[in-house]
Write an enzyme that holds these catalytic residues in place. Structure first.
Site, mmCIF file in Angstrom:
data_model
loop_
_atom_site.group_PDB
_atom_site.id
_atom_site.type_symbol
_atom_site.label_atom_id
_atom_site.label_comp_id
_atom_site.label_asym_id
_atom_site.label_seq_id
_atom_site.Cartn_x
_atom_site.Cartn_y
_atom_site.Cartn_z
ATOM 1 N N ASN A 99 11.632 0.809 0.830
ATOM 2 C CA ASN A 99 10.522 1.710 1.142
ATOM 3 C C ASN A 99 9.864 1.404 2.488
ATOM 4 O O ASN A 99 9.347 2.310 3.133
ATOM 5 C CB ASN A 99 9.471 1.620 0.023
ATOM 6 C CG ASN A 99 8.155 2.241 0.444
ATOM 7 O OD1 ASN A 99 7.999 3.464 0.427
ATOM 8 N ND2 ASN A 99 7.199 1.411 0.849
ATOM 9 N N TYR A 108 11.474 9.222 14.986
ATOM 10 C CA TYR A 108 11.338 8.805 13.580
ATOM 11 C C TYR A 108 12.377 9.551 12.741
ATOM 12 O O TYR A 108 13.058 8.954 11.892
ATOM 13 C CB TYR A 108 9.913 9.134 13.129
ATOM 14 C CG TYR A 108 9.626 8.998 11.662
ATOM 15 C CD1 TYR A 108 9.424 7.752 11.075
ATOM 16 C CD2 TYR A 108 9.496 10.135 10.855
ATOM 17 C CE1 TYR A 108 9.118 7.638 9.720
ATOM 18 C CE2 TYR A 108 9.190 10.027 9.506
ATOM 19 C CZ TYR A 108 9.003 8.779 8.941
ATOM 20 O OH TYR A 108 8.702 8.669 7.607
ATOM 21 N N ARG A 150 0.850 -1.205 0.000
ATOM 22 C CA ARG A 150 0.000 0.000 0.000
ATOM 23 C C ARG A 150 0.879 1.245 0.000
ATOM 24 O O ARG A 150 2.116 1.152 0.020
ATOM 25 C CB ARG A 150 -0.946 0.003 1.207
ATOM 26 C CG ARG A 150 -0.256 -0.222 2.526
ATOM 27 C CD ARG A 150 -1.274 -0.648 3.601
ATOM 28 N NE ARG A 150 -0.586 -1.151 4.787
ATOM 29 C CZ ARG A 150 -0.261 -0.390 5.824
ATOM 30 N NH1 ARG A 150 -0.567 0.884 5.840
ATOM 31 N NH2 ARG A 150 0.381 -0.900 6.858
HETATM 32 P P1 NAP Z 1 2.147 3.020 4.893
HETATM 33 O O1 NAP Z 1 1.017 3.465 4.041
HETATM 34 O O2 NAP Z 1 1.948 2.935 6.363
HETATM 35 O O3 NAP Z 1 2.657 1.592 4.333
HETATM 36 C C1 NAP Z 1 3.750 0.986 4.956
HETATM 37 C C2 NAP Z 1 4.189 -0.192 4.139
HETATM 38 O O4 NAP Z 1 5.368 -0.731 4.756
HETATM 39 C C3 NAP Z 1 3.175 -1.298 4.092
HETATM 40 O O5 NAP Z 1 3.212 -1.876 2.806
HETATM 41 C C4 NAP Z 1 3.661 -2.288 5.135
HETATM 42 O O6 NAP Z 1 3.359 -3.660 4.842
HETATM 43 C C5 NAP Z 1 5.160 -2.112 5.002
HETATM 44 N N1 NAP Z 1 5.900 -2.508 6.191
HETATM 45 C C6 NAP Z 1 5.864 -1.971 7.434
HETATM 46 N N2 NAP Z 1 6.705 -2.635 8.242
HETATM 47 C C7 NAP Z 1 7.284 -3.611 7.490
HETATM 48 C C8 NAP Z 1 8.224 -4.623 7.746
HETATM 49 N N3 NAP Z 1 8.778 -4.775 8.965
HETATM 50 N N4 NAP Z 1 8.576 -5.453 6.741
HETATM 51 C C9 NAP Z 1 8.038 -5.322 5.503
HETATM 52 N N5 NAP Z 1 7.136 -4.368 5.195
HETATM 53 C C10 NAP Z 1 6.763 -3.533 6.188
HETATM 54 O O7 NAP Z 1 3.447 3.949 4.697
HETATM 55 P P2 NAP Z 1 3.784 5.046 3.585
HETATM 56 O O8 NAP Z 1 3.224 6.340 4.025
HETATM 57 O O9 NAP Z 1 3.485 4.524 2.246
HETATM 58 O O10 NAP Z 1 5.367 5.140 3.803
HETATM 59 C C11 NAP Z 1 6.280 4.446 2.988
HETATM 60 C C12 NAP Z 1 7.683 4.975 3.279
HETATM 61 O O11 NAP Z 1 7.714 6.383 3.040
HETATM 62 C C13 NAP Z 1 8.126 4.770 4.715
HETATM 63 O O12 NAP Z 1 9.512 4.477 4.755
HETATM 64 C C14 NAP Z 1 7.873 6.132 5.344
HETATM 65 O O13 NAP Z 1 8.694 6.358 6.459
HETATM 66 C C15 NAP Z 1 8.206 7.045 4.186
HETATM 67 N N6 NAP Z 1 7.611 8.386 4.262
HETATM 68 C C16 NAP Z 1 6.256 8.550 4.253
HETATM 69 C C17 NAP Z 1 5.745 9.850 4.299
HETATM 70 C C18 NAP Z 1 4.257 10.117 4.258
HETATM 71 O O14 NAP Z 1 3.864 11.299 4.412
HETATM 72 N N7 NAP Z 1 3.411 9.122 4.059
HETATM 73 C C19 NAP Z 1 6.602 10.947 4.374
HETATM 74 C C20 NAP Z 1 7.963 10.727 4.404
HETATM 75 C C21 NAP Z 1 8.463 9.441 4.327
HETATM 76 P P3 NAP Z 1 1.998 -4.367 5.365
HETATM 77 O O15 NAP Z 1 0.878 -3.423 5.038
HETATM 78 O O16 NAP Z 1 1.948 -5.632 4.556
HETATM 79 O O17 NAP Z 1 2.142 -4.630 6.811
#
Ligand code: NAP
Length: 248
Positions: free
Chosen positions: A85, A151, A10
């Site tokens: 990611n 974080y 996702r």
């Molecule tokens: P998200 O919607 O919460 O999705 C997180 C994803 O990471 C999910 O697919 C989840 O898998 C997977 N995941 C979590 N823990 C894991 C593990 N131990 N092993 C394998 N997969 C794992 O997050 P997002 O917002 O897309 O964020 C993605 C990346 O972007 C992250 O590194 C986050 O820190 C970074 N980021 C996000 C933002 C933002 O505003 N959203 C901003 C800056 C950086 P499952 O669903 O299968 O558990």
């Protein structure tokens, strides 16, 4: 070229996987808990004529990561692209430091990057070719968003490792870069405060909107492509021009 995208069930990871598939790259969709969601990403790629498979692994667990890369190579072929990611956000500040939450974040956000990079580098070194992109965050650069202190520290470490891995792997023709997203609309956003958060964060960006997973996916697609062949060790900020930084 074959890619592994971690945390691709996702959010941003899903967007990256779909975007790489558009470029004709077969993609291993890693997930941790959401098998059905990961399978939906696979179906979308297959329906568009691409190649993909869904593979479960907790990226913080080195033996699961080794199995993930073995299965990805068995199913799709030698890995030449890795997008680190997978990441989690546990809110906290000096006043409410929670060692267990910090440990969880370090395991996924930092150990996961290390385990996956080590596993991918084995094949990439043999091929003398590879591109790795780590997903960091502008939190690492000093954004003033509250509750992201610990974080931010994990993501700062990711950016340091991006440069160190670029140094170590460059002689094997493996490039390592990072994308630092600003606020991107995904499940990481607390549903209880979603609408207010969107308005607040949109106002902080000079482009006047929040980001979508596709905004990050396009940047990643560029960095893993041949167009970025002379770029390594760099952090590309993709945040719509945020104005609330303590420093740049
Ligand atoms: P998200 O919607 O919460 O999705 C997180 C994803 O990471 C999910 O697919 C989840 O898998 C997977 N995941 C979590 N823990 C894991 C593990 N131990 N092993 C394998 N997969 C794992 O997050 P997002 O917002 O897309 O964020 C993605 C990346 O972007 C992250 O590194 C986050 O820190 C970074 N980021 C996000 C933002 C933002 O505003 N959203 C901003 C800056 C950086 P499952 O669903 O299968 O558990």
């Amino acid at each position: 070229m074959i890619a592994v995208v971690t945390g691709a069930s996702r959010g941003i990871g899903r967007g990256i996987a779909l975007r790489l598939a558009l470029d004709g790259i077969p993609v291993a969709i890693n997930y941790n808990t959401q098998q059905a969601a990961a399978q939906q990403v696979v179906e979308a790629i297959l329906n568009a004529g691409g190649r993909a498979c869904a593979l479960q692994a907790d990226t913080g667990n080195p033996s699961q990561v080794d199995a993930l890369f073995q299965q990805a190579e068995d199913r799709l072929g030698p890995i030449s692209i890795l997008v680190n990611n997978a990441g989690i956000l546990r809110r906290g500040s000096l006043d409410d430091y929670d060692p267990a939450a910090m440990s969880d974040m370090l395991k996924t956000n930092l150990d996961g990057v290390i385990h996956c990079t080590r596993a991918a580098a084995k094949t990439m070194r043999q091929q003398r070719a590879g591109a790795i992109v780590n997903i960091s965050s502008i939190a690492a650069h000093g954004t003033s968003a509250p509750g992201t202190t610990w974080y931010a520290a994990t993501k700062a470490a990711v950016e340091t490792l991006t440069k160190r891995f670029a140094l170590e792997l460059g002689p094997s023709n493996i490039r390592v870069n990072a994308v630092a997203p600003g606020f991107i609309l995904t499940d990481m956003v607390d549903p209880a405060t979603r609408e207010t958060t969107i308005q607040t964060m949109a106002a902080k960006a000079v482009l006047g909107r929040v980001g979508q997973p596709e905004d990050i996916a396009d940047a990643v697609a560029f960095l893993v492509s041949g167009q970025a062949r002379f770029i390594t060790g760099q952090i590309l900020t993709v945040d719509g021009g945020r104005t609330d930084f303590l420093s740049h």
